[in-house]
Scaffold this motif. Structure first.
Motif, PDB file in Angstrom:
ATOM      1  N   ASN A 154       0.843  -1.207   0.000  1.00  0.00           N
ATOM      2  CA  ASN A 154       0.000   0.000   0.000  1.00  0.00           C
ATOM      3  C   ASN A 154       0.870   1.246   0.000  1.00  0.00           C
ATOM      4  OD1 ASN A 154      -2.437  -1.204  -0.087  1.00  0.00           O
ATOM      5  ND2 ASN A 154      -2.926  -0.973   2.091  1.00  0.00           N
ATOM      6  N   TYR A 165       0.721   4.138  -2.741  1.00  0.00           N
ATOM      7  CA  TYR A 165       0.287   5.511  -2.442  1.00  0.00           C
ATOM      8  C   TYR A 165       1.456   6.424  -2.061  1.00  0.00           C
ATOM      9  CZ  TYR A 165      -4.085   2.995  -2.415  1.00  0.00           C
ATOM     10  OH  TYR A 165      -5.141   2.197  -2.783  1.00  0.00           O
ATOM     11  N   ASP A 220       4.779   6.261   4.739  1.00  0.00           N
ATOM     12  CA  ASP A 220       5.038   6.755   3.381  1.00  0.00           C
ATOM     13  C   ASP A 220       4.858   8.275   3.369  1.00  0.00           C
ATOM     14  OD1 ASP A 220       2.289   7.609   2.396  1.00  0.00           O
ATOM     15  OD2 ASP A 220       1.889   5.536   3.038  1.00  0.00           O
ATOM     16  N   ILE A 269     -11.262   2.654   5.942  1.00  0.00           N
ATOM     17  CA  ILE A 269     -10.320   1.950   5.060  1.00  0.00           C
ATOM     18  C   ILE A 269     -10.120   0.487   5.452  1.00  0.00           C
ATOM     19  CG2 ILE A 269      -9.043   3.984   4.285  1.00  0.00           C
ATOM     20  CD1 ILE A 269      -6.946   3.302   6.406  1.00  0.00           C
ATOM     21  N   TYR A 319     -13.269  -1.180   0.654  1.00  0.00           N
ATOM     22  CA  TYR A 319     -13.328   0.269   0.759  1.00  0.00           C
ATOM     23  C   TYR A 319     -12.123   0.880   0.067  1.00  0.00           C
ATOM     24  CZ  TYR A 319     -14.094   4.919   2.206  1.00  0.00           C
ATOM     25  OH  TYR A 319     -14.315   6.256   2.169  1.00  0.00           O
ATOM     26  N   VAL A 347     -10.605   4.821  -0.797  1.00  0.00           N
ATOM     27  CA  VAL A 347     -10.852   6.246  -0.555  1.00  0.00           C
ATOM     28  C   VAL A 347     -11.185   6.930  -1.872  1.00  0.00           C
ATOM     29  CG1 VAL A 347      -9.800   8.406   0.157  1.00  0.00           C
ATOM     30  CG2 VAL A 347      -9.384   6.320   1.487  1.00  0.00           C
ATOM     31  N   GLY A 396      -6.222  -1.121  -6.392  1.00  0.00           N
ATOM     32  CA  GLY A 396      -6.098  -2.412  -5.708  1.00  0.00           C
ATOM     33  C   GLY A 396      -7.467  -3.036  -5.576  1.00  0.00           C
ATOM     34  N   SER A 397      -7.486  -4.135  -4.850  1.00  0.00           N
ATOM     35  CA  SER A 397      -8.759  -4.844  -4.696  1.00  0.00           C
ATOM     36  C   SER A 397      -9.608  -4.247  -3.582  1.00  0.00           C
ATOM     37  CB  SER A 397      -8.478  -6.305  -4.382  1.00  0.00           C
ATOM     38  OG  SER A 397      -7.824  -6.393  -3.127  1.00  0.00           O
ATOM     39  N   GLY A 398      -8.973  -3.448  -2.713  1.00  0.00           N
ATOM     40  CA  GLY A 398      -9.710  -2.921  -1.565  1.00  0.00           C
ATOM     41  C   GLY A 398      -9.828  -3.947  -0.460  1.00  0.00           C
ATOM     42  N   LEU A 420      -6.276  -4.153   3.462  1.00  0.00           N
ATOM     43  CA  LEU A 420      -6.347  -3.751   4.876  1.00  0.00           C
ATOM     44  C   LEU A 420      -7.334  -4.610   5.673  1.00  0.00           C
ATOM     45  CD1 LEU A 420      -6.030   0.136   4.713  1.00  0.00           C
ATOM     46  CD2 LEU A 420      -4.337  -1.537   5.436  1.00  0.00           C
TER      47      LEU A 420
HETATM   48  P1  ADP Z   1      -6.406  -1.365  -1.884  1.00  0.00           P
HETATM   49  O1  ADP Z   1      -6.198  -2.668  -2.528  1.00  0.00           O
HETATM   50  O2  ADP Z   1      -7.384  -0.512  -2.583  1.00  0.00           O
HETATM   51  O3  ADP Z   1      -5.140  -0.680  -1.514  1.00  0.00           O
HETATM   52  P2  ADP Z   1      -6.668  -1.676   0.952  1.00  0.00           P
HETATM   53  O4  ADP Z   1      -7.670  -2.364   1.793  1.00  0.00           O
HETATM   54  O5  ADP Z   1      -5.267  -2.095   1.121  1.00  0.00           O
HETATM   55  O6  ADP Z   1      -7.159  -1.771  -0.534  1.00  0.00           O
HETATM   56  O7  ADP Z   1      -6.780  -0.161   1.291  1.00  0.00           O
HETATM   57  C1  ADP Z   1      -8.030   0.471   1.326  1.00  0.00           C
HETATM   58  C2  ADP Z   1      -7.923   1.934   0.967  1.00  0.00           C
HETATM   59  O8  ADP Z   1      -7.185   2.630   1.955  1.00  0.00           O
HETATM   60  C3  ADP Z   1      -7.161   2.153  -0.286  1.00  0.00           C
HETATM   61  O9  ADP Z   1      -7.994   2.080  -1.410  1.00  0.00           O
HETATM   62  C4  ADP Z   1      -6.647   3.565  -0.105  1.00  0.00           C
HETATM   63  O10 ADP Z   1      -7.633   4.505  -0.477  1.00  0.00           O
HETATM   64  C5  ADP Z   1      -6.428   3.665   1.372  1.00  0.00           C
HETATM   65  N1  ADP Z   1      -5.001   3.441   1.732  1.00  0.00           N
HETATM   66  C6  ADP Z   1      -4.431   2.316   2.145  1.00  0.00           C
HETATM   67  N2  ADP Z   1      -3.107   2.475   2.389  1.00  0.00           N
HETATM   68  C7  ADP Z   1      -2.838   3.771   2.133  1.00  0.00           C
HETATM   69  C8  ADP Z   1      -1.654   4.602   2.184  1.00  0.00           C
HETATM   70  N3  ADP Z   1      -0.483   4.099   2.579  1.00  0.00           N
HETATM   71  N4  ADP Z   1      -1.769   5.890   1.830  1.00  0.00           N
HETATM   72  C9  ADP Z   1      -2.945   6.403   1.445  1.00  0.00           C
HETATM   73  N5  ADP Z   1      -4.099   5.700   1.370  1.00  0.00           N
HETATM   74  C10 ADP Z   1      -4.042   4.403   1.702  1.00  0.00           C
END
Ligand code: ADP
Length: 482
Positions: free
Chosen positions: A374, A378, A402, A415, A420, A422, A432-434, A437
């Motif tokens: 992640n 990002y 980061d 998140i 989910y 953002v 990504g798949s969402g 996390l």
């Molecule tokens: P994804 O596969 O979309 O990354 P995650 O479940 O890992 O799915 O994360 C969910 C959402 O949280 C992401 O779509 C992103 O919007 C936000 N996110 C996760 N990690 C970060 C990060 N390091 N910086 C900014 N936003 C993040």
């Protein structure tokens, strides 16, 4: 399920049966005490009364006013009383009515004989016999005769005779029989009425809940159950309302999941199909770059399917934690080593010493991977992802920082939810798949470890998690003997 052939009784019928049994028992008790045991009761009471009167007379034998007191006792109790000495001489004698009595038909001689007899017998005699005197209607009453010999403190011998009629209880019994009959009918009517009232009060809300539950079963999750009636019924309604709420949540999630998954599967598939067709139809397009796109998209599909499988396995709880003590610091170093080929990125890792934790190494590695991935996705222009390992109060905290775009404060909670994202309009390369996390959250929840995120918009984010430390294998828990 085998259905029982007989329909079970409804609430009303059950209460009615209960009341019926109650009435029969009460009726039987009334019958037993009022009718069957009436005579023995009456006799016992009468005998006790005669005996206590005898004692009362005995205490007054030396009184001057003996005769007057005997008269009073006779008047109060309705018992005929006679007091004589051993020779049959009468000292006092009273009859409660004009009726013929044994007492005033006994001669001095027979009294003296009686004294002798009873004296030899132990000093008292109780006899129940049929009166020799015939009533006007030709019947003969039952009579209790009680004789008691006593010696006064000054040495006088006295005999106290008491005679009491036992009134026949037949007429009373008849009255009582009618009463018991009337009472039974009244109780039966009252019982039926009450059963009806109670049953209606209980069964109405249950019937309403039953109707609602059928709706719920048909898939109407918006249904609400009225919480009134008895406490248990209210609780049932509350439970069902809770269940309906949970079901509708699950239903919403299911819908989202389906929409998300189908969308996420369709996009790479469209790309693969599109590029494949182009390469088939236009020989000039058969380039390694285009093949690479197909491979990348296939990889994206694979990782999506893997994430989905991981998450559903974690959420259903079928994968057990395989906990063991391992070197967490070493594990993180190995993970970062894998990113070496990403030449433009740097991954500084700050730690003081190697630490050991008791956890599932594979799953914790997955947590670190997901957080680092992640961060890469990002990350900001400087392409630096900083990892830190700090120790505090017997726990190790690992954080991944980061310098990317950050997460809006109002999204920080969301998140961690499945699917989910953002920024839903993100450029495809970063999509990504969402699920990442969600997987992190599930794994850490299983370990009972804390986790969280701090983020500043435009400055970057720090994701962290904590695990309890376990002693490293080098550390000996035994104290050496000096
Ligand atoms: P994804 O596969 O979309 O990354 P995650 O479940 O890992 O799915 O994360 C969910 C959402 O949280 C992401 O779509 C992103 O919007 C936000 N996110 C996760 N990690 C970060 C990060 N390091 N910086 C900014 N936003 C993040």
């Amino acid at each position: 399920m085998k259905k029982s052939r007989r329909r079970p009784l409804g609430i009303w019928a059950q209460i009615l049966v209960g009341f019926g049994i109650f009435i029969v028992v009460v009726w039987a008790l009334l019958w037993l005490f009022q009718i069957v045991l009436l005579e023995p009761f009456y006799r016992t009471v009468k005998t006790a009364e005669v005996k206590s009167t005898a004692e009362a007379v005995e205490h007054r034998l030396e009184d001057e006013s003996l005769d007057e007191e005997v008269r009073q006792l006779c008047y109060n109790t309705g018992i005929n009383i006679l007091v004589t000495d051993e020779l049959g001489r009468t000292y006092s004698g009273w009859r409660a009515s004009q009726k013929e009595s044994l007492l005033n038909n006994m001669t001095r001689l027979s009294l003296a004989e009686l004294f002798n007899d009873v004296n030899l017998d132990g000093g008292q005699r109780l006899a129940v016999y049929r009166s020799p005197f015939v009533n006007q209607d030709g019947s003969q009453n039952q009579v209790i005769l009680y004789v008691r010999i006593s010696r006064t403190p000054s040495g006088l011998n006295r005999m106290v005779l008491l005679e009491s009629e036992i009134t026949p209880v037949d007429s009373i019994r008849e009255t009582l029989l009618v009463q018991v009959g009337v009472l039974t009918v009244v109780m039966a009517l009252l019982g039926t009425g009450l059963a009806l009232l109670i049953a209606r009060k209980i069964s109405r809300p249950i019937a309403a809940i039953n109707e609602g539950a059928k709706e719920l079963a048909r898939g109407d999750y918006a249904i609400r159950f009225g919480e009134h009636g008895a406490r248990e019924v209210r609780e049932l309604a509350q439970t069902l309302n809770y269940a309906a709420g949970e079901l509708s949540k699950v239903e919403g999630l299911r819908r989202d999941l389906l929409a998300n998954v189908s969308h996420d599967l369709r996009t790479p598939l469209t790309m693969i199909k599109g590029y494949g067709e182009v390469m088939r139809d236009l020989p000039g397009e058969n380039t390694p770059e285009n093949v690479q796109i197909i491979i990348d998209e296939a990889e994206r599909l694979t990782s999506l399917v893997n994430d989905l499988l991981d998450l559903s396995k974690l959420e259903s709880g079928v994968v057990p934690l395989e906990k063991a003590s391992f070197n967490l610091t070493e594990s993180i170093r190995l993970i970062l080593h894998r990113y070496d080929k990403l030449a433009d990125y740097s991954f500084p890792f700050a730690y003081e010493e190697d630490v050991w934790v008791n956890a599932d190494e594979l799953k914790i590695s997955q947590v670190v991977y997901n957080l680092v991935n992640n961060a890469i996705t990002y990350s900001g222009a400087d392409k630096t992802i900083t990892l830190r390992q700090t120790l505090r109060e017997g726990k190790v905290r690992v954080s991944v920082t980061d310098t990317g775009e950050g997460i809006p404060p109002d999204k920080l909670q969301d998140i961690w939810e499945r699917y989910y994202k953002v920024d839903k309009e993100h450029k495809r390369a970063q999509m990504g798949s969402g699920l990442g996390l969600s997987i992190v959250k599930n794994i850490l929840d299983m370990h009972g470890g804390a986790y969280g995120v701090e983020s500043q918009l435009g400055q970057g984010s720090t994701f962290w998690f904590e695990l309890p430390l376990s002693p490293s294998p080098g550390e000996d828990s035994l104290t050496p003997v000096k």
